[in-house]
Design an enzyme around this catalytic site. Structure first.
Site, PDB file in Angstrom:
ATOM      1  CE  LYS A  61      -4.390  -2.163   2.019  1.00 61.29           C
ATOM      2  NZ  LYS A  61      -4.014  -2.999   1.525  1.00 61.29           N
ATOM      3  CE1 TYR A  64     -11.887   5.946   9.919  1.00 56.45           C
ATOM      4  CE2 TYR A  64     -12.658   7.917  12.006  1.00 56.45           C
ATOM      5  CZ  TYR A  64     -12.843   6.706  11.159  1.00 56.45           C
ATOM      6  OH  TYR A  64     -14.410   6.038  11.510  1.00 56.45           O
ATOM      7  NE  ARG A  79      -8.820  -9.452  -6.025  1.00 50.57           N
ATOM      8  CZ  ARG A  79     -10.424  -8.185  -5.274  1.00 50.57           C
ATOM      9  NH1 ARG A  79     -11.032  -8.407  -5.788  1.00 50.57           N
ATOM     10  NH2 ARG A  79     -10.146  -7.882  -4.108  1.00 50.57           N
ATOM     11  NE  ARG A  81     -20.038  -8.111  -2.175  1.00 47.81           N
ATOM     12  CZ  ARG A  81     -18.207  -7.832  -2.562  1.00 47.81           C
ATOM     13  NH1 ARG A  81     -17.477  -8.593  -1.845  1.00 47.81           N
ATOM     14  NH2 ARG A  81     -17.518  -6.831  -3.215  1.00 47.81           N
ATOM     15  CD  GLU A 112      -7.109  -1.652  -1.296  1.00 46.14           C
ATOM     16  OE1 GLU A 112      -6.384  -2.182  -0.722  1.00 46.14           O
ATOM     17  OE2 GLU A 112      -9.068  -2.310  -0.798  1.00 46.14           O
ATOM     18  N   GLY A 138      -8.631  -6.812   4.500  1.00 47.27           N
ATOM     19  CA  GLY A 138     -10.052  -7.452   4.638  1.00 47.27           C
ATOM     20  C   GLY A 138     -10.352  -6.079   6.384  1.00 47.27           C
ATOM     21  N   GLY A 139      -9.630  -5.531   6.081  1.00 48.68           N
ATOM     22  CA  GLY A 139     -10.141  -4.536   7.412  1.00 48.68           C
ATOM     23  C   GLY A 139      -8.691  -5.395   8.690  1.00 48.68           C
ATOM     24  CG  HIS A 199     -15.284   1.496  -0.685  1.00 43.03           C
ATOM     25  ND1 HIS A 199     -14.806   1.295   0.178  1.00 43.03           N
ATOM     26  CD2 HIS A 199     -14.539   1.605  -2.425  1.00 43.03           C
ATOM     27  CE1 HIS A 199     -13.243   0.201  -1.328  1.00 43.03           C
ATOM     28  NE2 HIS A 199     -13.730   1.070  -2.093  1.00 43.03           N
TER      29      HIS A 199
END
Length: 448
Positions: free
Chosen positions: A116, A202, A291, A337, A287, A164-165, A208
């Site tokens: 990152k 932050y 893919r 999802r 980020e 994934g946090g 997002h």
């Protein structure tokens, strides 16, 4: 063009690749663990080969087994899907060393964006807006305190190899920075084998937003608009939509052009997603995913393109089949999802599916490997279906989602279907007025 490709994955994404290959006249090879012997991707592929026991480490993550499967079947290329080995630069290098083609970006680009700090430095140099933060990694507590004081609290400490946090800790005040720094480093070391962390400002209430990009590896690239992925639980996306409710056409064109130009200058090949936090009209790079994304179908619905087909074409050395001026968005798409999880705690719920009935009708797509009698194994991700709807506008897409959720039947295991029915009843969701924190607050209040 390839005559045969191997899919180094399972579930709905493996089926997605098999379908694209079949339309292109390309034979497909499915690899599977012993736990997936009866899986739908095994049934649908032209050939199937067992590569190991249930554990992912001994099957889907076993590089020697996957390379051997290519040699046994004569597959010329490997599509990694998402997850597993899709962003493993060492795997890509091994694939190339064996004279095979990796359907995705180069190992150099995966490695570059996988770290990152390097990713942020690269994007900043390419003119992509970034979140204020440390210039590289933060080696010790003294440096962490200095960086945090300079950019101002609150700050977030992040693992450089994170995902994934994991390896992320918030420090709201100077009193929090020591513990946040030390905890983030410990988590990063445990999860990724790399304790390096960096610090960023932050943002309090961002959305997002991610930009879908595609490069031909020869200096030409395009963008396919944005997706809003703000509805998240523990940094895991739950619902995605395109175009984003908060993004106007001029803003879309501006950030899209910046991203496409950056990808072109990188010489990037294949599909990629540049992810941002968006607040008060400003984008901040977080980020790049090198893919295909889980949520790629919403972009396909809005732009009428097959991203997997394009991945295969570009990997075979063919040019992009469209130019930027060809990419005109049409309507609105939403994806939810559906996981085999038990509410309210979202505990994984593997087991036998007694009945599966997919919804249908105009503007409805279901990507799933479920069938009646299938036993969901306990060894892998709990995602069991993606429901995608498309309409002429957002209200029509929401209406179709409501209808499709009323039609789908998954009997025998618990799933997250009730969550989406509850979300559609919320005025904020109907209005598209939500941030990355909205769902967590909703879950705490409603499911607590």
């Amino acid at each position: 063009m390839f005559s045969k490709i191997l899919i180094a994955n399972r579930g709905e994404i493996a089926l997605r690749v098999i379908r694209a290959a079949r339309e292109m006249g390309i034979a497909s090879v499915a690899v599977h663990s012993t736990a997936d012997a009866d899986a739908m991707h095994v049934r649908m592929a032209d050939e199937a080969l067992c590569i190991g026991p249930p554990s992912a480490n001994d099957s889907y993550l076993s590089i020697p087994a996957i390379i051997s499967a290519c040699e046994i079947t004569g597959a010329e290329a490997i599509h990694p899907g998402y997850g597993f080995l899709s962003e493993n630069a060492s795997f890509v290098q091994i694939v190339e060393d064996h004279g095979l083609t990796f359907i995705g970006p180069s190992s150099a680009h995966i490695r570059m964006m996988g770290d990152k700090i390097t990713a942020k430095e690269t994007m900043r140099a390419l003119g992509v807006p970034c979140v204020p933060g440390s210039q590289g990694g933060v080696p010790d507590l003294e440096a962490a305190r200095a960086v945090a004081a300079e950019i101002g609290y609150p700050v977030i400490v992040k693992a450089t190899a994170g995902g994934g946090g994991r390896g992320m800790k918030l420090a709201r005040t100077a009193a929090d920075i020591d513990q946040a720094f030390q905890t983030a480093r410990a988590e990063a070391k445990a999860a990724f084998g790399n304790a390096d962390v960096y610090i960023e400002k932050y943002l309090g209430h961002p959305r997002h937003i991610e930009i879908q990009v595609f490069g031909d590896g020869k200096g030409r690239a395009v963008h396919l608009g944005e997706r809003d992925c703000s509805l998240q639980r523990r940094h895991q996306k739950v619902l995605e939509e395109a175009p984003g409710p908060a993004i106007d056409p001029a803003t879309r064109a501006r950030i899209g052009a910046i991203c496409a130009e950056a990808v072109a200058r990188m010489g990037y090949s294949g599909a990629g997603t540049i992810e941002f936090l968006y607040e008060d009209g400003e984008f901040y790079f977080i980020e790049m995913n090198t893919r295909l994304q889980v949520e790629h179908p919403v972009t396909e619905a809005v732009f009428g393109v097959d991203l997997v087909r394009e991945q295969i074409r570009v990997a075979a050395g063919l040019p992009l089949s469209f130019h930027q001026e060809d990419l005109i968005p049409n309507g609105h798409a939403i994806e939810v999802r559906i996981n085999a999880e038990r509410l309210p705690n979202f505990a994984p719920c593997p087991g036998k599916v007694k009945t599966f009935h997919a919804p249908g009708g105009l503007g409805v797509r279901i990507d799933s490997a479920l069938y009646g009698g299938y036993v969901i194994p306990p060894y892998y991700d709990s995602l069991i279906a993606k429901l995608i709807v498309h309409g002429r506008d957002r209200p029509e897409a929401l209406a179709r989602l409501d209808r499709a959720l009323g039609e789908i039947i998954i009997d025998g295991v618990d799933s997250t279907l009730p969550l989406f029915k509850a979300l559609l009843a919320e005025p904020d969701i109907r209005a598209g007025d939500y941030t990355i924190h909205w769902l967590e607050h909703f879950l705490a209040e409603r499911l607590g």
